[in-house]
Design an enzyme around this catalytic site. Sequence first.
Site, PDB file in Angstrom:
ATOM      1  N   ASP A  44       6.702  -5.720  -4.157  1.00 44.47           N
ATOM      2  CA  ASP A  44       6.954  -7.015  -3.429  1.00 44.47           C
ATOM      3  C   ASP A  44       6.778  -7.955  -4.350  1.00 44.47           C
ATOM      4  OD1 ASP A  44       4.005  -7.043  -3.784  1.00 44.47           O
ATOM      5  OD2 ASP A  44       3.716  -7.482  -1.578  1.00 44.47           O
ATOM      6  N   SER A  45       6.341  -7.748  -5.676  1.00 45.14           N
ATOM      7  CA  SER A  45       6.311  -8.691  -6.765  1.00 45.14           C
ATOM      8  C   SER A  45       7.755  -9.226  -7.004  1.00 45.14           C
ATOM      9  CB  SER A  45       5.918  -7.907  -8.162  1.00 45.14           C
ATOM     10  OG  SER A  45       6.394  -6.764  -8.366  1.00 45.14           O
ATOM     11  N   ASP A  83       6.941  -0.598  -1.894  1.00 42.90           N
ATOM     12  CA  ASP A  83       5.838  -1.459  -1.262  1.00 42.90           C
ATOM     13  C   ASP A  83       6.402  -1.937   0.226  1.00 42.90           C
ATOM     14  OD1 ASP A  83       3.507  -2.770  -2.034  1.00 42.90           O
ATOM     15  OD2 ASP A  83       4.451  -3.945  -3.196  1.00 42.90           O
ATOM     16  N   LYS A 112       3.774   2.129  -0.384  1.00 45.50           N
ATOM     17  CA  LYS A 112       2.362   1.546  -0.876  1.00 45.50           C
ATOM     18  C   LYS A 112       1.872   0.419   0.130  1.00 45.50           C
ATOM     19  CE  LYS A 112       1.577  -1.261  -4.269  1.00 45.50           C
ATOM     20  NZ  LYS A 112       1.010  -2.417  -3.350  1.00 45.50           N
ATOM     21  N   GLU A 114      -1.285  -2.312   0.799  1.00 50.07           N
ATOM     22  CA  GLU A 114      -2.401  -2.875   0.210  1.00 50.07           C
ATOM     23  C   GLU A 114      -3.692  -2.900   1.364  1.00 50.07           C
ATOM     24  OE1 GLU A 114      -2.310  -6.917  -1.236  1.00 50.07           O
ATOM     25  OE2 GLU A 114      -0.293  -6.398  -2.277  1.00 50.07           O
ATOM     26  N   GLU A 181      -6.150  -3.149  -8.951  1.00 47.72           N
ATOM     27  CA  GLU A 181      -5.549  -4.430  -9.579  1.00 47.72           C
ATOM     28  C   GLU A 181      -6.583  -5.089 -10.029  1.00 47.72           C
ATOM     29  OE1 GLU A 181      -1.816  -7.693  -9.121  1.00 47.72           O
ATOM     30  OE2 GLU A 181      -2.095  -5.883  -7.724  1.00 47.72           O
TER      31      GLU A 181
END
Length: 284
Positions: A44-45, A83, A112, A114, A181
């Site tokens: 999502d970056s 993501d 993925k 979070e 991270e």
Amino acid sequence: MREVTPKKIREMKGKEKIAMVTAYDYPSALIADKAGMDIIFIGDSLGMVVYGEPNTLNVSMEQMIFHTRAVSRAVKRALVLADMPFGSYEIDTDEGLRNAVRLIQAGADAVKIEGGHDRRKLVRKLVRMGIPVMGHTGLTPQRYLRLGGYRLMGETEEEIEEILRDARALEKAGAFAVVLEFTLADVARLVTEEISIPTIGIGSGPWVDGQVLVWHDLLGIYEEVPPFVKKYADIGGMIRLALESYREEVKAGEFPAKEHYWEFLDKDDFRRKVQKALERLEDD
């Protein structure tokens, strides 16, 4: 099925370092796959490095699906990881399941998420459905508002405890790996030793099972990068120089040169054809 699977990634722990990089489009993914990356990650970056957003919170499922489709078409060997964007799984577990399915149907091999301990039920359900999951703890960018910004994690007893709890919960829930991270290297090493699944670090030191970096950061697309990034190239500078050269040649009338265009070899033939074309236009 692609050559690199979640099972293979899990088996690499303690044997071979895992190389992971982001990619958001077909040509980038094609190059990353040919370069031998183990995991190609649609993060999502992309909200920040592709769309110019100040953070990742505005990235939508539609954007993630769009970019996952493009990347998955290019990749033949590496594991394609997508993501789960902010808001796609936090509010309702069933919605999280549906959105994960959408990413798999778009071509991802795994998703993925979070979080860790607070997402263990969702992870467990996804794994039971047959959807491989990578977790993410330490600095979790989707929660940067609560964390007080993008900051180094693991400095307090409470943060160490939370990171360990997340990693253990993800392992127990069936995740095949976990991203750590911007975490102090000592803490990342501790987590790596404490769990049986691979840890993939970003800004978390050398004592993890693998590393991930953002495409635009490591290639030097932008001048400013996070402090933990190593620039392996200055692609941004190279692109700028190329564009400046192009602009200068256009302004000077140097481009296109003779080798860049085609013309009639027989000028008499050209004039005859033009005359006939003009006559037909007059008849109209």
